[in-house]
Design an enzyme around this catalytic site. Structure first.
Site: not given
Length: 264
Positions: A85, A182, A242
């Site tokens: 990924s 974040d 995935h």
């Protein structure tokens, strides 16, 4: 130099380095590495902003690749680099910019120009909405995340990042996300989904592994894949999405073992 957190498993002759995907950690490959310990010395890497590696203020594939290249230089011989990924994009970039450090490359269920935002955005929203200050235990966190992340497998994977510990030396333990959530959330549909242009190609062996049920290795990416990696071979793992290595570990391990055994 950024010191990345790593774990080593096995003592086989090949040098095998694993790069996890977004929200992952090197330990995601522990069971795979144990199965390959007879043929490889496996280095499991926590990429920046993940696991126990340092956080950064910004994120880009060139800087991520540079941090991995610094690590590979300490190994002392070219490696088989495996990236899943987001880690697959980091692995690609590392091979393109530092081909002398990568003896062969395995890219797992991602292609250069394909982003992650559409499918991963809801996961970010669920994690950011978790009321960390009010949590009393991990079971409660699991229940609160269930609506936004209904898959037990995906929820369990993400909750490996949820820690209850003293993070500031105050003696008080608190719940927190170990990854730089974040920053990763902010860059998910930007930097992380992007593929910065690069005038290079990698001439080593490349094995592209796709999950049969996953949308991340598409036919419209094949031309770019060939331009960057002219020797690539594509293998599709049946009944895998995935997270190929966790959904079909036996097939994944067998494929990687065969790839390591190839000459030249």
């Amino acid at each position: 130099m950024m010191s990345l957190h790593t774990t080593t498993i096995g003592d086989g002759p090949a040098q095998l380095v694993f790069l996890h995907g977004i929200f992952g950690q090197g330990k995601n490959f522990t069971s795979i590495a144990k199965q390959l310990a007879d043929v490889a010395t496996c280095t499991l890497v926590d990429l920046p902003n993940h696991g126990r590696s340092p956080w950064t203020d910004e994120l880009s594939y060139p800087t991520l690749a540079a941090s991995v290249a610094e690590l590979l230089e300490t190994i002392g011989s070219p490696v088989c680099l495996v990236g899943h990924s987001m880690g697959g994009k980091v692995a690609m970039r590392t091979a393109l910019e530092h081909p002398e450090l990568v003896e062969r490359l395995m890219v797992v269920d991602i292609s250069p120009s394909v982003g992650l935002g559409t499918n991963f955005g809801p996961l970010v929203q669920a994690m950011q909405s978790l009321p960390l200050a009010d949590l009393t235990n991990r079971k409660q966190a699991d229940e609160l995340l269930r609506e936004g992340i209904p898959s037990d497998t995906v929820r369990g994977f993400l909750m490996q990042n949820l820690r209850h510990e003293d993070v500031d030396g105050s003696g008080t333990r608190r719940w927190h996300w170990q990854m730089n959530l974040d920053l990763l959330a902010r860059e998910l549909e930007g930097t992380i989904s992007d593929w910065p242009a690069i005038d290079a190609h990698y001439d080593g062996r490349v094995l592209w592994v796709a999950g049969e049920k996953s949308p991340y290795v598409r036919q419209d990416a094949y031309q770019t894949m060939r331009e960057l990696f002219p020797r690539y071979v594509l293998v599709t793992i049946k009944d895998a999405g995935h997270w190929v290595h966790s959904e079909q570990p036996a097939a994944f391990t067998s494929t990687l073992r065969s790839f390591l055994a190839l000459e030249g």
